[in-house]
Enzyme design. Structure first.
Site, mmCIF file in Angstrom:
data_model
loop_
_atom_site.group_PDB
_atom_site.id
_atom_site.type_symbol
_atom_site.label_atom_id
_atom_site.label_comp_id
_atom_site.label_asym_id
_atom_site.label_seq_id
_atom_site.Cartn_x
_atom_site.Cartn_y
_atom_site.Cartn_z
ATOM 1 N N SER A 196 0.856 -1.182 0.000
ATOM 2 C CA SER A 196 0.000 0.000 0.000
ATOM 3 C C SER A 196 0.895 1.236 0.000
ATOM 4 O O SER A 196 2.105 1.121 0.142
ATOM 5 C CB SER A 196 -0.862 0.007 1.269
ATOM 6 O OG SER A 196 -0.026 0.224 2.389
ATOM 7 N N LYS A 197 0.273 2.388 -0.126
ATOM 8 C CA LYS A 197 1.046 3.632 -0.105
ATOM 9 C C LYS A 197 1.918 3.692 1.145
ATOM 10 O O LYS A 197 3.065 4.096 1.094
ATOM 11 C CB LYS A 197 0.099 4.844 -0.129
ATOM 12 C CG LYS A 197 -0.379 5.191 -1.533
ATOM 13 C CD LYS A 197 0.569 6.176 -2.231
ATOM 14 C CE LYS A 197 0.201 6.402 -3.669
ATOM 15 N NZ LYS A 197 0.378 5.258 -4.561
ATOM 16 N N ARG A 198 1.340 3.262 2.265
ATOM 17 C CA ARG A 198 2.037 3.362 3.538
ATOM 18 C C ARG A 198 3.254 2.416 3.599
ATOM 19 O O ARG A 198 4.265 2.710 4.207
ATOM 20 C CB ARG A 198 1.059 3.033 4.677
ATOM 21 C CG ARG A 198 1.540 3.363 6.073
ATOM 22 C CD ARG A 198 0.486 2.981 7.101
ATOM 23 N NE ARG A 198 0.001 1.619 6.904
ATOM 24 C CZ ARG A 198 0.658 0.528 7.299
ATOM 25 N NH1 ARG A 198 1.799 0.631 7.937
ATOM 26 N NH2 ARG A 198 0.157 -0.669 7.078
ATOM 27 N N THR A 199 3.126 1.265 2.955
ATOM 28 C CA THR A 199 4.220 0.301 3.049
ATOM 29 C C THR A 199 5.213 0.420 1.887
ATOM 30 O O THR A 199 6.010 -0.473 1.658
ATOM 31 C CB THR A 199 3.669 -1.135 3.150
ATOM 32 O OG1 THR A 199 2.690 -1.346 2.122
ATOM 33 C CG2 THR A 199 3.041 -1.398 4.494
ATOM 34 N N GLY A 200 5.130 1.532 1.150
ATOM 35 C CA GLY A 200 6.180 1.775 0.150
ATOM 36 C C GLY A 200 5.738 1.596 -1.287
ATOM 37 O O GLY A 200 6.565 1.527 -2.181
#
Ligand code: GLU
Length: 490
Positions: free
Chosen positions: A253-257
């Site tokens: 996801s965006k948060r995980t890169g």
């Protein structure tokens, strides 16, 4: 009979190249080099609404940045040109006519309404979704009449009975029942062929021997394999790379890169680190060696070593690796690569940099061990550029300085001493030696001198050696900052 090794990367220029999307490019390229084969690039730009030239150029640029080169492709040409899929459409149409003539494809006149109704009925009855073959049962005379009358129709692939097998280098033997594959649309009613059809046409024409791509395409492979058989073409080998997962083991996801290759480039990740890190996503060099060069990748890459399980994309590890590459690199190259980031941050102009190249290299040499990306440099060295009055004291730096009750007298005495030293010239080592003597004379413990000094000069609690900072700032600014600190730390 073994075929010459020919592999391809076939991006659709409908967006930026995703960091995970660069991985099949890298593995295909490494595979071709390992086996002395050809790596080609084909731009799958058949969706005119979503494909842009900008995205295409950015993809090419990103691949070059990683050091990936292709022997055949849209920009370099080759024996199977054109390498833009959109320019091959006449060939695709011809291939569709061939299949129709062989009776392996048939026109479908079903309206959109009927297909929607069919899908709803199947859903309500919890039946398998897919076309029911109504038009496949039409007699040839009716078909000819309706086509001649100009009735709109698609062209569907006639899936034969039986079962089909293929081998996937990563997942092993694969088998599916043909009845699980619907008679899929090969050519839309507007005359445009669909992805599953054109990709096979092109891979046959370009004599691709191995298709290595992301696992998300595995659902398309049965349709494609059936098409190879229908054309009587040799089946290529297949390898579907596992998905990249976030550290939470979920889809990236965006948060995980989850972002584009371009974003990592903009942040200042060394391309060598990106290559190295992407390789570790599902593949590993023997043992636990994590840092390895492209040459080592090429010399050792085996598809059978690619892991079947999803690869974990750990952004913290990625940053660590980027830093590791910077630490191992030369000051000259790190400085060169940091330069655009410093310009973009507005700290120096390109002319400035050219005029003060030695000074800038010296700045970089003192930060090289600490930065993890080139993009981290500007924030770390901003203190060298701000007006002395505007220097920001970090919370930690100020707390450290204020811990010492004698800080103001120390700063004042040191300033007087330093002024003489600087006038006499000398390098950082000489200053450091001299300061030790000063410290002894003044009966100061090291932190009593260095902590107020560090705060006064850089505002940072940590960073390069204080005496190096003094030389980077120069006499005038150093003395001014010491003077200001006597007011600010009062
Ligand atoms: N153009 C497809 C994509 O970008 C790739 C097709 C393939 O590798 O077979 O996803």
């Amino acid at each position: 009979m073994t075929r010459p090794v020919r592999v391809r990367f076939a991006p659709s220029p409908t967006g930026k190249l995703h960091i995970g999307g660069a991985r099949p490019a890298l593995f295909n390229w490494a595979y071709a080099r390992r086996h002395g084969g050809v790596f080609l690039l084909r731009i799958e730009d058949t969706d005119p609404e979503r494909s842009t030239k900008e995205y295409e150029l950015a993809i090419l640029d990103g691949l070059r940045w990683l050091g990936i080169h292709w022997q055949e492709g849209p920009d370099v040409g080759g024996p199977h040109a054109p390498y833009h899929q959109s320019q091959r459409i006449e060939r695709h149409k011809q291939r569709a006519r061939e299949l129709s003539a062989m009776g392996r494809a048939y026109p479908c006149f079903c309206s959109r309404e009927r297909l929607e109704e069919l899908a709803q009925r199947q859903e309500a009855a919890k039946e398998r979704q897919g076309y029911d073959g109504l038009c496949r049962r039409l007699d040839s005379q009716t078909v000819a009449q309706r086509v001649a009358a100009g009735e709109p129709h698609t062209l569907r692939f006639a899936v034969p009975a039986g079962a089909t097998e293929f081998h996937d280098h990563i997942r092993g033997p694969m088998r599916f029942e043909n009845h699980e594959v619907e008679d899929w649309v090969m050519v839309r009613s507007d005359g445009n062929p669909t992805y599953n059809f054109v990709v096979v046409c092109d891979d046959i024409d370009m004599q691709i021997s191995l298709i290595m791509r992301g696992e998300e395409h595995l659902i398309n492979t049965p349709k494609q394999v059936l098409l190879y058989h229908a054309f009587g073409a040799a089946l290529p080998e297949f390898a579907h790379l596992p998905l990249m997962l976030g550290t939470d083991k979920k889809k990236l996801s965006k948060r995980t890169g989850d972002t584009s290759l371009q974003d990592y480039r903009d942040k200042g990740f060394p391309p060598e680190a990106v290559v190295n890190f992407l390789c570790l996503q599902g593949w590993a060099l023997s043992g636990s060696q994590e840092i390895f060069s492209v040459e080592e990748l090429v010399a050792n890459f085996e598809i059978k070593d690619v892991n079947k399980a999803g690869a974990v994309f750990d952004i913290e590890k990625f940053l660590w690796m980027a830093g590791e590459y910077i630490r191992r690199d030369s000051v000259e190259r790190v400085a060169e690569r940091c330069a655009p980031h410093v310009v973009r941050a507005g700290l120096m102009s390109a002319e400035d940099l050219a005029g003060r190249a030695d000074w800038f290299r010296s700045v970089v040499s003192h930060e090289k061990e600490r930065i993890r990306t080139y993009g981290e440099l500007p924030a770390r060295i901003e203190y060298l550029f701000v007006a002395d009055e505007k220097l920001v004291y970090g919370e930690d730096a100020e707390k450290n300085a204020r811990r010492h009750a004698n800080r103001l007298t120390t700063l004042s005495a040191f300033r007087a001493w330093l002024e003489l030293q600087l006038a006499a010239g000398g390098d950082a080592a000489a200053l450091r030696e001299g300061a030790k003597q000063f410290q002894t004379e003044q009966k100061l413990k090291t932190p009593e001198l260095l902590q107020p000094l560090r705060c006064a000069l850089s505002g940072h609690a940590s960073g390069p050696d204080t005496f190096e900072v003094i030389l980077l700032l120069g006499a005038q600014r150093t003395l001014r900052r010491l003077e200001l600190a006597q007011e600010r730390l009062a």
